[in-house]
Scaffold this motif. Structure first.
Motif, PDB file in Angstrom:
ATOM      1  N   THR A  97       0.817  -1.207   0.000  1.00  0.00           N
ATOM      2  CA  THR A  97       0.000   0.000   0.000  1.00  0.00           C
ATOM      3  C   THR A  97       0.854   1.261   0.000  1.00  0.00           C
ATOM      4  O   THR A  97       0.526   2.245  -0.674  1.00  0.00           O
ATOM      5  CB  THR A  97      -0.949   0.008   1.209  1.00  0.00           C
ATOM      6  N   VAL A  98       1.937   1.256   0.764  1.00  0.00           N
ATOM      7  CA  VAL A  98       2.828   2.417   0.784  1.00  0.00           C
ATOM      8  C   VAL A  98       3.357   2.701  -0.612  1.00  0.00           C
ATOM      9  O   VAL A  98       3.552   3.863  -1.000  1.00  0.00           O
ATOM     10  CB  VAL A  98       3.990   2.185   1.777  1.00  0.00           C
ATOM     11  N   ALA A  99       3.592   1.644  -1.389  1.00  0.00           N
ATOM     12  CA  ALA A  99       4.139   1.813  -2.737  1.00  0.00           C
ATOM     13  C   ALA A  99       3.069   2.009  -3.797  1.00  0.00           C
ATOM     14  O   ALA A  99       3.401   2.141  -4.973  1.00  0.00           O
ATOM     15  CB  ALA A  99       4.985   0.588  -3.100  1.00  0.00           C
ATOM     16  N   GLU A 100       1.794   2.045  -3.412  1.00  0.00           N
ATOM     17  CA  GLU A 100       0.714   2.139  -4.384  1.00  0.00           C
ATOM     18  C   GLU A 100       0.705   3.514  -5.048  1.00  0.00           C
ATOM     19  O   GLU A 100       0.533   4.539  -4.383  1.00  0.00           O
ATOM     20  CB  GLU A 100      -0.628   1.902  -3.685  1.00  0.00           C
ATOM     21  N   PRO A 101       0.895   3.581  -6.370  1.00  0.00           N
ATOM     22  CA  PRO A 101       0.946   4.886  -7.050  1.00  0.00           C
ATOM     23  C   PRO A 101      -0.328   5.709  -6.873  1.00  0.00           C
ATOM     24  O   PRO A 101      -0.266   6.927  -6.720  1.00  0.00           O
ATOM     25  CB  PRO A 101       1.163   4.508  -8.518  1.00  0.00           C
ATOM     26  N   ALA A 102      -1.486   5.057  -6.903  1.00  0.00           N
ATOM     27  CA  ALA A 102      -2.748   5.794  -6.773  1.00  0.00           C
ATOM     28  C   ALA A 102      -2.851   6.462  -5.404  1.00  0.00           C
ATOM     29  O   ALA A 102      -3.346   7.593  -5.280  1.00  0.00           O
ATOM     30  CB  ALA A 102      -3.928   4.845  -6.988  1.00  0.00           C
ATOM     31  N   LEU A 103      -2.375   5.783  -4.368  1.00  0.00           N
ATOM     32  CA  LEU A 103      -2.419   6.361  -3.018  1.00  0.00           C
ATOM     33  C   LEU A 103      -1.464   7.541  -2.909  1.00  0.00           C
ATOM     34  O   LEU A 103      -1.787   8.555  -2.282  1.00  0.00           O
ATOM     35  CB  LEU A 103      -2.078   5.294  -1.976  1.00  0.00           C
ATOM     36  N   ILE A 104      -0.287   7.423  -3.505  1.00  0.00           N
ATOM     37  CA  ILE A 104       0.675   8.535  -3.484  1.00  0.00           C
ATOM     38  C   ILE A 104       0.060   9.755  -4.143  1.00  0.00           C
ATOM     39  O   ILE A 104       0.136  10.886  -3.624  1.00  0.00           O
ATOM     40  CB  ILE A 104       1.978   8.120  -4.195  1.00  0.00           C
ATOM     41  N   GLU A 128       3.700  18.044   2.962  1.00  0.00           N
ATOM     42  CA  GLU A 128       4.389  16.755   2.923  1.00  0.00           C
ATOM     43  C   GLU A 128       4.044  15.902   4.138  1.00  0.00           C
ATOM     44  O   GLU A 128       3.837  14.693   4.036  1.00  0.00           O
ATOM     45  CB  GLU A 128       5.899  16.973   2.840  1.00  0.00           C
ATOM     46  N   GLY A 129       3.991  16.545   5.305  1.00  0.00           N
ATOM     47  CA  GLY A 129       3.644  15.805   6.521  1.00  0.00           C
ATOM     48  C   GLY A 129       2.232  15.261   6.477  1.00  0.00           C
ATOM     49  O   GLY A 129       1.975  14.120   6.890  1.00  0.00           O
ATOM     50  N   TYR A 130       1.301  16.059   5.943  1.00  0.00           N
ATOM     51  CA  TYR A 130      -0.086  15.624   5.834  1.00  0.00           C
ATOM     52  C   TYR A 130      -0.195  14.442   4.866  1.00  0.00           C
ATOM     53  O   TYR A 130      -0.854  13.432   5.160  1.00  0.00           O
ATOM     54  CB  TYR A 130      -0.948  16.786   5.352  1.00  0.00           C
ATOM     55  N   ALA A 131       0.450  14.564   3.704  1.00  0.00           N
ATOM     56  CA  ALA A 131       0.395  13.495   2.702  1.00  0.00           C
ATOM     57  C   ALA A 131       1.043  12.218   3.234  1.00  0.00           C
ATOM     58  O   ALA A 131       0.515  11.117   3.050  1.00  0.00           O
ATOM     59  CB  ALA A 131       1.086  13.946   1.417  1.00  0.00           C
ATOM     60  N   PHE A 132       2.195  12.373   3.912  1.00  0.00           N
ATOM     61  CA  PHE A 132       2.883  11.197   4.451  1.00  0.00           C
ATOM     62  C   PHE A 132       2.040  10.525   5.539  1.00  0.00           C
ATOM     63  O   PHE A 132       1.925   9.296   5.584  1.00  0.00           O
ATOM     64  CB  PHE A 132       4.240  11.605   5.009  1.00  0.00           C
ATOM     65  N   GLY A 133       1.445  11.348   6.404  1.00  0.00           N
ATOM     66  CA  GLY A 133       0.600  10.784   7.458  1.00  0.00           C
ATOM     67  C   GLY A 133      -0.588  10.037   6.894  1.00  0.00           C
ATOM     68  O   GLY A 133      -0.977   8.974   7.396  1.00  0.00           O
ATOM     69  N   LEU A 134      -1.165  10.573   5.820  1.00  0.00           N
ATOM     70  CA  LEU A 134      -2.302   9.905   5.181  1.00  0.00           C
ATOM     71  C   LEU A 134      -1.879   8.571   4.581  1.00  0.00           C
ATOM     72  O   LEU A 134      -2.577   7.554   4.723  1.00  0.00           O
ATOM     73  CB  LEU A 134      -2.882  10.818   4.108  1.00  0.00           C
ATOM     74  N   ARG A 135      -0.721   8.554   3.914  1.00  0.00           N
ATOM     75  CA  ARG A 135      -0.229   7.302   3.317  1.00  0.00           C
ATOM     76  C   ARG A 135       0.036   6.249   4.383  1.00  0.00           C
ATOM     77  O   ARG A 135      -0.347   5.080   4.238  1.00  0.00           O
ATOM     78  CB  ARG A 135       1.058   7.562   2.535  1.00  0.00           C
ATOM     79  N   ILE A 136       0.682   6.649   5.466  1.00  0.00           N
ATOM     80  CA  ILE A 136       0.995   5.691   6.530  1.00  0.00           C
ATOM     81  C   ILE A 136      -0.283   5.171   7.177  1.00  0.00           C
ATOM     82  O   ILE A 136      -0.410   3.981   7.495  1.00  0.00           O
ATOM     83  CB  ILE A 136       1.913   6.332   7.591  1.00  0.00           C
ATOM     84  N   THR A 137      -1.252   6.060   7.371  1.00  0.00           N
ATOM     85  CA  THR A 137      -2.527   5.652   7.972  1.00  0.00           C
ATOM     86  C   THR A 137      -3.227   4.601   7.116  1.00  0.00           C
ATOM     87  O   THR A 137      -3.690   3.572   7.615  1.00  0.00           O
ATOM     88  CB  THR A 137      -3.447   6.878   8.136  1.00  0.00           C
TER      89      THR A 137
END
Length: 243
Positions: A97-104, A128-137
Motif C-alpha cells: 500500500t505504501v508503494a501504491e501509485p494511486a495512493l501517493i 508533505e507531513g499531511y500526505a505522508f501521514g495519510l499514506r501511513i494511515t
C-alpha cells in the motif's frame, strides 16, 4: 517465432480491453463535443504505450506476483506458525500500500486541497507531513485488514457479517469526523485496491485457502480485498478526527 505469437496474443487481449474506452472517448470528443483531439499524435503515441504497458503488466502478474503470493501463502501454512503468518500478512498489506501509485497521487492532492481550505498550514513541510501521514494511515489500515482477513480464513467466520459490521462502524464514525476528511476517507478505500495491492492480496487469500484442509479457495480465498477497501475508510476518518 513462438515468442512473437505470444506477444501478439498479449497485445490482442489488451486491444480488446482498451477498445471500449477508446470508442467512448472518441464518440464523445467527435460526436458530442465536436472538437478534434488536441495533439492527436501525442494521444496516439500514449495509446500505444498504454497498450504495451497493459499487456506486459498483465503478463507480469501471471508470471510473477500471483505465483509468488500463492507460494508464500502455501509455505507459511505448511510452517504452521500463526505469528509469522499474521506478521507476513500485515507486512504485505503495509508494504504494497505504501508503494501504491494511486495512493501517493491522492495523498499529494489531498494535502494541496487541505492547505487551500485552511485545514493545515500552507507550507511545503505541512503538505508533505499531511500526505505522508495519510499514506501511513492507509497502509496501516490495509495491514490490519489483511490480518483480519487471514484470521477469517483460518476460523471460517462469515464474511458478510464482518463486512456489515465494519460499514456500520464507518457510518457511525462519519457522523463525528470533520467534513473535510470524509470524502478523502471514502476515496482511500478505493485507491488502496489498485495495481500493486490487489494481485498480491488475492494471491495470498487463494493460496492460504488452498493450503488449509476444509477451506474452499473460491468461498474462503476471496474477500481480503473487501477488508482492504473497508478498513482504510475507518482509519482515515479516525486520522481526520485526531489531527
Amino acid at each position: 517465432m513462438r515468442w512473437i505469437g505470444s506477444l501478439f496474443g498479449f497485445l490482442s487481449g489488451s486491444v480488446r480491453d482498451l477498445t471500449p474506452i477508446v470508442l467512448v472517448i472518441a464518440l464523445f470528443q467527435l460526436a458530442v463535443l465536436r472538437q478534434p483531439f488536441p495533439d492527436l499524435g501525442g494521444v496516439l503515441i500514449g495509446l500505444v504505450f498504454v497498450l504495451f504497458g497493459l499487456a506486459f503488466f498483465v503478463r507480469g502478474l501471471e508470471l510473477g506476483l500471483f505465483p509468488l503470493g500463492e507460494s508464500m501463502a502455501h509455505a507459511f501454512a505448511r510452517k504452521g506458525s500463526l505469528g509469522w503468518l499474521l506478521s507476513f500478512s500485515f507486512a504485505l498489506g503495509f508494504g504494497t500500500t505504501v508503494a501504491e501509485p494511486a495512493l501517493i497521487a491522492i495523498s499529494e492532492e489531498a494535502s494541496e486541497v487541505a492547505a487551500g481550505a485552511g485545514a493545515i498550514v500552507d507550507t511545503a513541510a505541512a503538505r508533505e507531513g499531511y500526505a505522508f501521514g495519510l499514506r501511513i494511515t492507509v497502509a496501516l489500515a490495509v495491514g490490519v485488514a489483511l490480518v483480519i482477513g487471514v484470521v477469517r480464513i483460518l476460523t471460517g467466520w462469515p464474511i458478510h457479517l464482518m463486512i456489515a459490521g465494519g460499514y456500520l462502524l464507518v457510518v457511525i464514525m462519519t457522523s463525528f469526523a470533520p467534513e473535510e476528511i470524509i470524502g478523502i476517507a471514502y476515496d482511500s478505500g478505493g485507491v488502496t485496491t489498485s495495481t500493486i495491492t490487489v494481485p498480491l492480496v488475492a494471491a495470498l487469500g487463494v493460496g492460504l485457502a488452498s493450503s488449509i484442509e476444509g477451506r474452499n479457495p473460491v468461498l474462503d480465498g476471496f474477500g481480503l480485498i473487501a477488508f482492504a477497501s473497508l478498513t482504510p475508510i475507518a482509519f482515515v476518518l479516525l486520522y481526520g478526527m485526531l489531527i
